[in-house]
Design an enzyme around this catalytic site. Structure first.
Site, mmCIF file in Angstrom:
data_model
loop_
_atom_site.group_PDB
_atom_site.id
_atom_site.type_symbol
_atom_site.label_atom_id
_atom_site.label_comp_id
_atom_site.label_asym_id
_atom_site.label_seq_id
_atom_site.Cartn_x
_atom_site.Cartn_y
_atom_site.Cartn_z
ATOM 1 N N HIS A 288 -4.683 -0.851 5.746
ATOM 2 C CA HIS A 288 -4.166 -0.121 6.919
ATOM 3 C C HIS A 288 -5.074 -0.236 8.146
ATOM 4 O O HIS A 288 -5.591 0.762 8.633
ATOM 5 C CB HIS A 288 -3.891 1.347 6.580
ATOM 6 C CG HIS A 288 -4.952 2.056 5.789
ATOM 7 N ND1 HIS A 288 -6.273 2.076 6.161
ATOM 8 C CD2 HIS A 288 -4.872 2.778 4.640
ATOM 9 C CE1 HIS A 288 -6.952 2.774 5.281
ATOM 10 N NE2 HIS A 288 -6.129 3.197 4.342
ATOM 11 N N HIS B 6 1.648 5.306 -1.652
ATOM 12 C CA HIS B 6 1.283 6.498 -2.425
ATOM 13 C C HIS B 6 2.548 7.086 -3.036
ATOM 14 O O HIS B 6 3.461 7.483 -2.312
ATOM 15 C CB HIS B 6 0.625 7.548 -1.520
ATOM 16 C CG HIS B 6 -0.666 7.079 -0.929
ATOM 17 N ND1 HIS B 6 -1.882 7.267 -1.563
ATOM 18 C CD2 HIS B 6 -0.939 6.400 0.205
ATOM 19 C CE1 HIS B 6 -2.847 6.729 -0.822
ATOM 20 N NE2 HIS B 6 -2.303 6.192 0.258
ATOM 21 N N ASN C 264 -5.158 7.264 -5.976
ATOM 22 C CA ASN C 264 -5.869 8.511 -5.632
ATOM 23 C C ASN C 264 -5.107 9.749 -6.091
ATOM 24 O O ASN C 264 -4.749 10.615 -5.311
ATOM 25 C CB ASN C 264 -6.193 8.570 -4.123
ATOM 26 C CG ASN C 264 -4.955 8.568 -3.231
ATOM 27 O OD1 ASN C 264 -3.915 8.030 -3.603
ATOM 28 N ND2 ASN C 264 -5.066 9.171 -2.060
ATOM 29 N N ASP D 59 1.392 2.501 3.516
ATOM 30 C CA ASP D 59 0.566 3.709 3.377
ATOM 31 C C ASP D 59 1.417 4.960 3.509
ATOM 32 O O ASP D 59 0.967 5.975 4.043
ATOM 33 C CB ASP D 59 -0.588 3.720 4.389
ATOM 34 C CG ASP D 59 -1.688 4.693 3.972
ATOM 35 O OD1 ASP D 59 -1.688 5.161 2.813
ATOM 36 O OD2 ASP D 59 -2.555 5.000 4.818
ATOM 37 N N LYS E 53 -8.848 -0.310 -5.830
ATOM 38 C CA LYS E 53 -8.908 0.320 -4.504
ATOM 39 C C LYS E 53 -10.192 1.109 -4.334
ATOM 40 O O LYS E 53 -10.488 1.999 -5.113
ATOM 41 C CB LYS E 53 -7.698 1.253 -4.328
ATOM 42 C CG LYS E 53 -7.719 2.104 -3.059
ATOM 43 C CD LYS E 53 -7.458 1.281 -1.822
ATOM 44 C CE LYS E 53 -7.664 2.098 -0.552
ATOM 45 N NZ LYS E 53 -6.574 3.020 -0.268
ATOM 46 N N HIS F 179 -10.441 1.115 1.763
ATOM 47 C CA HIS F 179 -10.221 2.055 2.864
ATOM 48 C C HIS F 179 -11.476 1.969 3.728
ATOM 49 O O HIS F 179 -12.493 2.562 3.404
ATOM 50 C CB HIS F 179 -10.010 3.481 2.334
ATOM 51 C CG HIS F 179 -9.711 4.468 3.424
ATOM 52 N ND1 HIS F 179 -8.541 5.182 3.494
ATOM 53 C CD2 HIS F 179 -10.438 4.840 4.520
ATOM 54 C CE1 HIS F 179 -8.555 5.958 4.577
ATOM 55 N NE2 HIS F 179 -9.709 5.764 5.209
ATOM 56 N N HIS G 147 3.358 14.366 1.700
ATOM 57 C CA HIS G 147 2.773 15.688 1.449
ATOM 58 C C HIS G 147 3.914 16.688 1.630
ATOM 59 O O HIS G 147 4.771 16.486 2.501
ATOM 60 C CB HIS G 147 1.677 16.010 2.470
ATOM 61 C CG HIS G 147 0.439 15.169 2.325
ATOM 62 N ND1 HIS G 147 -0.565 15.463 1.424
ATOM 63 C CD2 HIS G 147 0.054 14.040 2.954
ATOM 64 C CE1 HIS G 147 -1.527 14.545 1.524
ATOM 65 N NE2 HIS G 147 -1.179 13.668 2.434
ATOM 66 N N HIS H 235 0.881 -1.190 0.000
ATOM 67 C CA HIS H 235 0.000 0.000 0.000
ATOM 68 C C HIS H 235 0.909 1.227 0.000
ATOM 69 O O HIS H 235 1.452 1.619 1.025
ATOM 70 C CB HIS H 235 -0.901 -0.007 1.244
ATOM 71 C CG HIS H 235 -1.874 1.126 1.286
ATOM 72 N ND1 HIS H 235 -3.212 0.934 1.554
ATOM 73 C CD2 HIS H 235 -1.729 2.460 1.084
ATOM 74 C CE1 HIS H 235 -3.838 2.096 1.537
ATOM 75 N NE2 HIS H 235 -2.954 3.046 1.252
HETATM 76 O O1 DOR Z 1 -3.508 9.536 5.805
HETATM 77 C C1 DOR Z 1 -3.794 9.190 4.667
HETATM 78 N N1 DOR Z 1 -3.194 9.755 3.590
HETATM 79 N N2 DOR Z 1 -4.731 8.263 4.496
HETATM 80 C C2 DOR Z 1 -5.194 7.943 3.282
HETATM 81 O O2 DOR Z 1 -6.047 7.102 3.193
HETATM 82 C C3 DOR Z 1 -4.712 8.655 2.083
HETATM 83 C C4 DOR Z 1 -3.376 9.205 2.295
HETATM 84 C C5 DOR Z 1 -2.941 10.186 1.226
HETATM 85 O O3 DOR Z 1 -3.183 9.940 0.041
HETATM 86 O O4 DOR Z 1 -2.334 11.197 1.584
HETATM 87 ZN ZN ZN Z 2 -3.337 5.048 1.574
#
Ligand code: DOR
Ligand code: ZN
Length: 335
Positions: free
Chosen positions: A168, A15, A41, A240, A95, A134, A244, A13
């Protein structure tokens, strides 16, 4: 010096984002992992075969010198059978996000109408495409995952041939579900094996530990540890890791997501060693995922060494968990 070797670590999992963030972040996972399930996403989300192929190409272009398999996913919508048959060979899973529940999930599912979802989920079961979920309602933040258990049960019962991955997981309720339905599996992050809500907001608020689902209570942490440390065959590591930019975390209106990818294996060694369970880490971080997903990653050997390792303050403008702190394990070599 004490060492520990992991073969073909997998992050089930992950990103990776897109654009400059992708270029900066993808090499970090590609260095120490053999492959990862890539979350869809993006903005807009990955919903077509062309999207999947193009995104995979951008990922591969970002990691030119490493062996790394991006296991691609689609963002769940009710898709028709012809489309699913056509896209099946390009994806490893689909997903599902409840609409608006987390970052970039606005286009997700707004009502879990089993009849409406039936044709898509039946076809996925027929084609052997797992459903990653999720699992949170829009209820009170600490209860969202536990409240979602009814939906997992309905899905598991209605589609017994569909592999459903509870992504998660953070609660003892989700842990208890694992042995209740044959077709339910779970991923667990490294941060949810380390922290509770106390670490997030019990003292000064820690934006870099804020994520969805939010970390829960000590008894939930214990339940997660019990299945992870024993490498319960239905659980697998899924970090996960959700990067950011620093200004989006250290701001009024903090984005959800903990960035762990470059130090996940070091932290996992620390946790498993602490409980004298290092021998089970291989199953948690690769073997279980290989069996559950039926995947066969190419060989990669990661040797970790027990020595102090100071976590960088940031990676290209993204602050990792435990930035500036000293861990007990470091990556010594990757072959
Ligand atoms: O904390 C999270 N950040 N949970 C998620 O499900 C998505 C993820 C994100 O894409 O930043
Ligand atoms: Zn995630």
């Amino acid at each position: 010096m004490k060492t520990h070797t992991l073969l073909m670590p997998l992050d089930m999992h992950l990103h990776l984002r897109d654009g400059v963030m992708l270029e900066n972040i993808a090499p970090l996972s590609a260095y120490s992992f053999s492959g990862a399930i890539i979350m869809p996403n993006l903005v807009p989300p990955v919903t077509t075969k062309e999207d999947v192929i193009a995104y995979k190409e951008r990922i591969m272009a970002a990691v030119p010198n490493d062996y790394f398999e991006p296991y691609m996913t689609l963002f769940y919508q009710n898709y028709d059978k012809d489309f699913l048959v056509d896209v099946a060979e390009e994806i490893t899973a689909i997903k599902l996000y409840p609409a608006g529940i987390t970052t970039n999930s606005e286009g997700g599912v707004s009502s879990f109408d089993i009849e409406e979802m039936g044709p898509t989920l039946e076809t996925m079961a027929e084609l052997g495409i797992p459903l990653c979920v999720h699992g949170e309602t829009d209820g009170f933040v600490m209860d969202r995952e536990a409240e979602f258990m009814g939906i997992y049960e309905e899905l598991a019962k209605s589609f017994p041939n569909l592999k459903i991955i509870m992504e998660h997981i953070t609660t003892k309720e989700a842990v208890a579900m694992l042995d209740k339905y044959e077709n339910l599996y779970a991923t667990i992050t490294v941060h949810h094996l380390l922290i509770t809500l106390d670490d997030v907001v019990g003292g000064m608020m820690q934006p870099h530990l804020f994520c969805k689902p939010i970390a829960k209570r000590p008894e939930d942490l214990d339940a997660l540890l019990s299945v992870a440390l024993d490498a319960h065959p239905k659980v697998m590591f899924g970090g996960d890791s959700a990067p950011h930019p620093q200004h989006k975390k250290e701001s009024c209106g903090c984005a959800a997501g903990v960035f762990t990818a470059p130090i996940a294996l070091q932290l996992l060694c620390e946790i498993f060693e602490q409980f004298d369970k290092l021998d089970n880490l291989q199953a948690f971080v690769s073997d279980n995922a290989q069996s559950i997903y039926g995947i066969c990653p190419e060989f990669k050997e990661v040797v970790l060494e027990k020595r102090p390792f100071v976590v960088p303050e940031n990676y290209a403008g993204v602050v990792p968990i435990y930035a500036g702190e000293t861990l007990n394990w470091a990556i010594e070599s990757v072959e």
